[in-house]
Design a protein around this motif. Sequence first.
Motif, PDB file in Angstrom:
ATOM      1  N   GLU A 142       0.720  -1.301   0.047  1.00 48.27           N
ATOM      2  CA  GLU A 142       0.234   0.062   0.109  1.00 48.27           C
ATOM      3  C   GLU A 142       0.828   1.375   0.000  1.00 48.27           C
ATOM      4  OE1 GLU A 142      -2.418  -0.496   3.667  1.00 48.27           O
ATOM      5  OE2 GLU A 142      -3.876  -1.711   2.306  1.00 48.27           O
ATOM      6  N   ASP A 143       1.911   1.224   0.745  1.00 48.67           N
ATOM      7  CA  ASP A 143       3.084   2.416   0.916  1.00 48.67           C
ATOM      8  C   ASP A 143       3.315   2.607  -0.745  1.00 48.67           C
ATOM      9  OD1 ASP A 143       2.412   2.857   3.292  1.00 48.67           O
ATOM     10  OD2 ASP A 143       4.307   1.846   4.292  1.00 48.67           O
ATOM     11  N   LEU A 144       3.890   1.536  -1.474  1.00 41.16           N
ATOM     12  CA  LEU A 144       4.173   1.740  -2.608  1.00 41.16           C
ATOM     13  C   LEU A 144       3.365   2.212  -3.680  1.00 41.16           C
ATOM     14  CD1 LEU A 144       6.597   1.198  -4.669  1.00 41.16           C
ATOM     15  CD2 LEU A 144       5.936  -1.355  -4.943  1.00 41.16           C
ATOM     16  N   GLN A 145       2.143   1.684  -3.543  1.00 41.66           N
ATOM     17  CA  GLN A 145       1.111   2.523  -4.458  1.00 41.66           C
ATOM     18  C   GLN A 145       0.970   3.669  -4.027  1.00 41.66           C
ATOM     19  OE1 GLN A 145      -1.536  -1.808  -4.783  1.00 41.66           O
ATOM     20  NE2 GLN A 145      -2.156  -0.105  -3.445  1.00 41.66           N
ATOM     21  N   HIS A 146       0.861   4.218  -2.806  1.00 41.86           N
ATOM     22  CA  HIS A 146       0.759   5.588  -2.519  1.00 41.86           C
ATOM     23  C   HIS A 146       2.020   6.345  -2.997  1.00 41.86           C
ATOM     24  CE1 HIS A 146      -0.137   9.101  -0.331  1.00 41.86           C
ATOM     25  NE2 HIS A 146       0.791   8.988   0.420  1.00 41.86           N
ATOM     26  N   ARG A 147       3.169   6.004  -3.049  1.00 38.07           N
ATOM     27  CA  ARG A 147       4.262   6.571  -3.704  1.00 38.07           C
ATOM     28  C   ARG A 147       4.146   6.892  -4.868  1.00 38.07           C
ATOM     29  NH1 ARG A 147       9.264   3.076  -1.809  1.00 38.07           N
ATOM     30  NH2 ARG A 147      10.190   4.574  -3.283  1.00 38.07           N
ATOM     31  N   VAL A 148       3.738   5.749  -5.786  1.00 35.76           N
ATOM     32  CA  VAL A 148       3.325   5.728  -7.213  1.00 35.76           C
ATOM     33  C   VAL A 148       2.424   7.019  -7.603  1.00 35.76           C
ATOM     34  CG1 VAL A 148       2.200   4.772  -9.091  1.00 35.76           C
ATOM     35  CG2 VAL A 148       3.970   3.360  -7.694  1.00 35.76           C
ATOM     36  N   GLN A 149       1.490   6.945  -6.723  1.00 32.82           N
ATOM     37  CA  GLN A 149       0.491   8.220  -6.960  1.00 32.82           C
ATOM     38  C   GLN A 149       1.216   9.547  -6.701  1.00 32.82           C
ATOM     39  OE1 GLN A 149      -2.778   7.369  -4.432  1.00 32.82           O
ATOM     40  NE2 GLN A 149      -3.856   5.891  -5.550  1.00 32.82           N
ATOM     41  N   VAL A 150       2.039   9.583  -5.447  1.00 32.99           N
ATOM     42  CA  VAL A 150       2.656  10.688  -5.284  1.00 32.99           C
ATOM     43  C   VAL A 150       3.754  11.327  -6.481  1.00 32.99           C
ATOM     44  CG1 VAL A 150       4.277  12.133  -3.736  1.00 32.99           C
ATOM     45  CG2 VAL A 150       2.454  10.712  -2.655  1.00 32.99           C
ATOM     46  N   GLU A 151       4.289  10.214  -6.971  1.00 33.34           N
ATOM     47  CA  GLU A 151       5.276  10.514  -8.077  1.00 33.34           C
ATOM     48  C   GLU A 151       4.759  11.037  -9.326  1.00 33.34           C
ATOM     49  OE1 GLU A 151       8.533  10.972  -7.926  1.00 33.34           O
ATOM     50  OE2 GLU A 151       8.435  10.346  -5.581  1.00 33.34           O
ATOM     51  N   ARG A 152       3.407  10.481  -9.456  1.00 35.14           N
ATOM     52  CA  ARG A 152       2.800  10.624 -10.771  1.00 35.14           C
ATOM     53  C   ARG A 152       2.334  12.207 -10.625  1.00 35.14           C
ATOM     54  NH1 ARG A 152      -3.232   8.970 -11.819  1.00 35.14           N
ATOM     55  NH2 ARG A 152      -3.464  10.091 -10.121  1.00 35.14           N
ATOM     56  N   GLU A 153       1.617  12.697  -9.416  1.00 36.01           N
ATOM     57  CA  GLU A 153       1.587  14.058  -9.217  1.00 36.01           C
ATOM     58  C   GLU A 153       2.811  15.024  -9.213  1.00 36.01           C
ATOM     59  OE1 GLU A 153      -1.643  15.374  -9.044  1.00 36.01           O
ATOM     60  OE2 GLU A 153      -2.251  13.112  -9.039  1.00 36.01           O
ATOM     61  N   ALA A 154       3.791  14.513  -8.932  1.00 39.29           N
ATOM     62  CA  ALA A 154       4.942  15.223  -8.949  1.00 39.29           C
ATOM     63  C   ALA A 154       5.289  15.576 -10.250  1.00 39.29           C
ATOM     64  CB  ALA A 154       6.144  14.528  -8.132  1.00 39.29           C
ATOM     65  N   ALA A 155       5.121  14.390 -11.229  1.00 37.83           N
ATOM     66  CA  ALA A 155       5.355  14.608 -12.654  1.00 37.83           C
ATOM     67  C   ALA A 155       4.395  15.802 -13.306  1.00 37.83           C
ATOM     68  CB  ALA A 155       5.361  13.415 -13.374  1.00 37.83           C
ATOM     69  N   VAL A 156       3.370  15.686 -12.832  1.00 34.12           N
ATOM     70  CA  VAL A 156       2.516  16.496 -13.352  1.00 34.12           C
ATOM     71  C   VAL A 156       2.738  18.015 -12.876  1.00 34.12           C
ATOM     72  CG1 VAL A 156      -0.216  17.570 -13.260  1.00 34.12           C
ATOM     73  CG2 VAL A 156       0.368  14.760 -13.344  1.00 34.12           C
ATOM     74  N   LEU A 157       3.190  18.190 -11.748  1.00 34.09           N
ATOM     75  CA  LEU A 157       3.571  19.583 -11.402  1.00 34.09           C
ATOM     76  C   LEU A 157       4.814  20.013 -12.002  1.00 34.09           C
ATOM     77  CD1 LEU A 157       3.202  19.160  -7.387  1.00 34.09           C
ATOM     78  CD2 LEU A 157       1.883  20.397  -9.265  1.00 34.09           C
ATOM     79  N   LEU A 158       5.777  19.014 -12.338  1.00 33.60           N
ATOM     80  CA  LEU A 158       6.859  19.614 -12.914  1.00 33.60           C
ATOM     81  C   LEU A 158       6.584  20.121 -14.580  1.00 33.60           C
ATOM     82  CD1 LEU A 158       9.619  16.762 -12.214  1.00 33.60           C
ATOM     83  CD2 LEU A 158       9.763  19.210 -11.661  1.00 33.60           C
ATOM     84  N   ALA A 159       5.584  19.226 -15.167  1.00 31.91           N
ATOM     85  CA  ALA A 159       5.121  19.490 -16.332  1.00 31.91           C
ATOM     86  C   ALA A 159       4.386  21.036 -16.330  1.00 31.91           C
ATOM     87  CB  ALA A 159       4.169  18.406 -16.921  1.00 31.91           C
ATOM     88  N   GLN A 160       3.690  21.187 -15.343  1.00 34.44           N
ATOM     89  CA  GLN A 160       3.101  22.372 -15.411  1.00 34.44           C
ATOM     90  C   GLN A 160       4.083  23.729 -14.946  1.00 34.44           C
ATOM     91  OE1 GLN A 160       0.353  22.261 -11.816  1.00 34.44           O
ATOM     92  NE2 GLN A 160      -0.784  20.912 -12.851  1.00 34.44           N
ATOM     93  N   ARG A 161       5.254  23.345 -14.501  1.00 35.51           N
ATOM     94  CA  ARG A 161       6.516  24.423 -14.384  1.00 35.51           C
ATOM     95  C   ARG A 161       6.980  24.637 -15.673  1.00 35.51           C
ATOM     96  NH1 ARG A 161      10.365  22.334  -9.756  1.00 35.51           N
ATOM     97  NH2 ARG A 161      11.538  24.039 -10.625  1.00 35.51           N
ATOM     98  N   ILE A 162       7.093  23.570 -16.423  1.00 41.52           N
ATOM     99  CA  ILE A 162       7.726  23.876 -17.855  1.00 41.52           C
ATOM    100  C   ILE A 162       6.888  24.500 -18.858  1.00 41.52           C
ATOM    101  CG2 ILE A 162       8.608  22.480 -19.845  1.00 41.52           C
ATOM    102  CD1 ILE A 162       9.261  20.309 -18.041  1.00 41.52           C
ATOM    103  N   GLU A 163       5.447  24.204 -18.679  1.00 45.82           N
ATOM    104  CA  GLU A 163       4.488  24.891 -19.251  1.00 45.82           C
ATOM    105  C   GLU A 163       4.521  26.444 -18.772  1.00 45.82           C
ATOM    106  OE1 GLU A 163      -0.213  24.472 -20.382  1.00 45.82           O
ATOM    107  OE2 GLU A 163       0.753  23.242 -19.088  1.00 45.82           O
TER     108      GLU A 163
END
Length: 907
Positions: A142-163
């Motif tokens: 469950e912790d690993l699944q939660h980390r996957v969700q967090v990293e996906r959100e972090a990728a979205v935030l990085l893309a927003q910064r680039i945008e």
Amino acid sequence: MNSAQTNPSSAKTADTQALDALTGGVFSAATSGDRAARVREWLATDPSPERMAEVFKELSHRDKGAAKPLREKLEELRRAKAQETMAVEWAEKANTLLALPRLNMADALAWQRDAAKAGAPLSREPLAGLKQALAERVKAIEDLQHRVQVEREAAVLLAQRIEVLSTKSWRDAQGAAEVLGADVTNWQGQASSLSADAHWSSMDPKFSPMIDSARQQLTLVWEAFQAALAQAVVASTDAQAPLPAVPVWADELRTARGEAAPEARTAAAPVENAAAQARRTEAAEAVGAALKVLVKELAEGHGKATPKAAADVRAALKQHGRHIGAELEGQVHAALTQAGELEGWQRWRADQLREELLAKAEALTAAPEGQRLGGRKMQETLRQLREQWKATDQGGVPNHGLWKKFDEACTRAHKLVEAWLDKVREQAEQHKAQRLALLDEVRAWTDAHAESSDWKKQIRELHQLAERWREAGHLSEKQFAELQPQWKDAMHLAHARLEAAQAESLARRRAMIEEAAALGAAPSLRIDAVKALQQRWQAEAQAVPLDRKQEQKLWEAFRQPIDEAFNRKGADREKAAQAVSEHDRRVLEAAKAVDAANQSGDAQQIRAAVAALEAALRGQAQAVQAAAPAAASADVPASTAVDSGVSAAAEGDAPAEAAADAQDESAEAPTPAPAPVAPPKKIVAVRGDDRPGMKKAEPAGNDRGRPGDRDRKPGGRDGGRPGGDRGPRGDNRGEGRGDFRMGERPMREDRGPRLGDAAFRAQREALERADMALRKLAAQAHGEVLSRVMTAWEKRDAEALPSVQELGGRVAAPVRGAWVQALQAGNGQSDQAATALLRLEIAADVPTPAEQLSARRMYQLQLLTKRNEAAPTQTWGQDAAQVLASGFDATAARRLQNALKALLKKA
């Protein structure tokens, strides 16, 4: 064939004997208690299960009570063995799950649930350790699944910064490229570490594509950003180089080269500036409005509206990003960053809430049988849990895995609700049948009482039927709405005759109320008519009962005119009685004078007032007027008056006797003027008073002298009886019987004129209060006198001894002189004092202490042998002097005080 086969009974006997020797004599014990004790002793040696089974098989046929410990021990071993077998079985299943490279969390959770249902010992090893290992592995997944969700959100935030950088100057993007590149590299390293985790293969299948798509999207955006930035750098140094594909950067480079924008080259410069200003204003308004909504949602913490507001800001930024200022652009970037963090936290918080709801749903069926919620409560709880799950899904991305588990738990709990609903339906059918039967019973009761006139019984039975209907159980709203009108109709028919009878009785009672009003308004009240009317009312009330409140109101209306008539009659009678006669007035004034004397606390004044009242009762007005000044002018101290009447008031003597005693007092006290007294009342008959606390009779032997004197004739050597000076028996035969001959009636006392009610009550109560006051004062004075006698003895102070007047009529002056000499001498002997105390207790007829009872009996026997010695009742004054001459002793003082208390009170 051997002997055992030829004779089975002998083989069985041999086996029993062997088992008896093995168990220490269980089979040969005489009683069941001995067998049970020996069984427990044998079990303490820890025998093998086979031996225990053999002994139990043989002993259970002989004595089940003694075999009970064996049966319990075998059952315990059987349960332990079953537990061990079950533990091994479930341990193998757990090890199998742990050995799988890809663990399904549902299977791990189902293992614990199924093992608990099967009764496996999860609290003991090895299942406890396996349970912990599975729980830790599930938590790691469950912790690993939660980390996957967090990293996906972090990728979205990085893309927003680039945008966002694509909307700024290329030089700003070039300055932030280094930091942004480090963040992208760090994210890629963390994403790679997720893939290398040992539990990666055990995650839900939806999470692996999630991180892969995020990696691909971020890589594409980052590579495009790097290429555009590199092209912008080259174009800034080479005017012939192509411009980058980013519109903001291309316009900036054209401006730097001095070239006009393609769409504005044909227009004039003033027109171009006005259009650009309008676009910037419109862009600022659009982006500012969207940003204002987002900031408001972030400040209020709304989880549902925040994602939409963030999406609106991004859309406005894409459309108008090139035309807004740097300050507004920084605010937009900060708000979007905060919204992205909030969205990630909302997803994580939504999963936490879902897990809590799942735990609550599973706890509904995991609780023991006696601790589970009731059917209705569980139904409401399930409804609330499902509503909360829906609300959680609205605020975040749904979690299908948790939803499946939650739905299964709710389904299991709903089976209990269904069982409860079935039971409720069954009970509802029973209640409906019960109510239908009650309806039939009411209809049958109506037919059975069609001719009855016992209204009280009918009211009681109808009330019982109504109570049974109210207690007949719960019905649904539909069924109740169907049966209630039928019940009301049936009860209306049942009450029809009763209500008609009550209406007729009500009319009759109102007619009697009018008759009562007419009787009350008549000039003269007819008592016979009132009594007859009241009897008619009582008969009507007993025949037909009404409602309690209504019946009370009618009774008050019926009673009011009669009560008013009686009140008028009483008022007239009081008016007639207000004209008090002269005789009553004098008696009332004398009674008030007695009450005033009672308040003064002076016994002499009280006696004078009582004498005046008695004279007034006999109509002696002149005596009353003469006695009043004498009573008012009496200046004898209260203590002296009280002391003078100690004996008389204590025994309730007449005022005349008290006055006579007062005249015999010592000359030291002032003598009041004699008050007029009534003539003594002749004694007609006297009876003994055997009530508790009353005066006891004199001891029989005290006044009669020696036993031999009983045989002596009257008028012997002593000139009379030894016990007194009463003379021959024939001389006083007429005492106390009145001066009348045989056959004649005694003369009645002259009681004076007849008194009115008020005067009679006033004089009677005044006399009673005066008697109580005299008794109280006499008792107080008596107690003070005795205390002073004891104090004088203790201190050897003859001056402290009370005077003859204070001691009362029982103590003459010579007796007090003897007491004074005894106190002054103080040379008495202890043995004589002890004998004197015994004589005093005999004379006073008071109890002797337990340790002196033998001495008292012995002395009484000695008195019987002394012929010419005076009795204790005649010498108690001298005996008291002997006691006072001895040394003071607290015990002797207490005995002397008790004896003198009784002797001084005797008449």
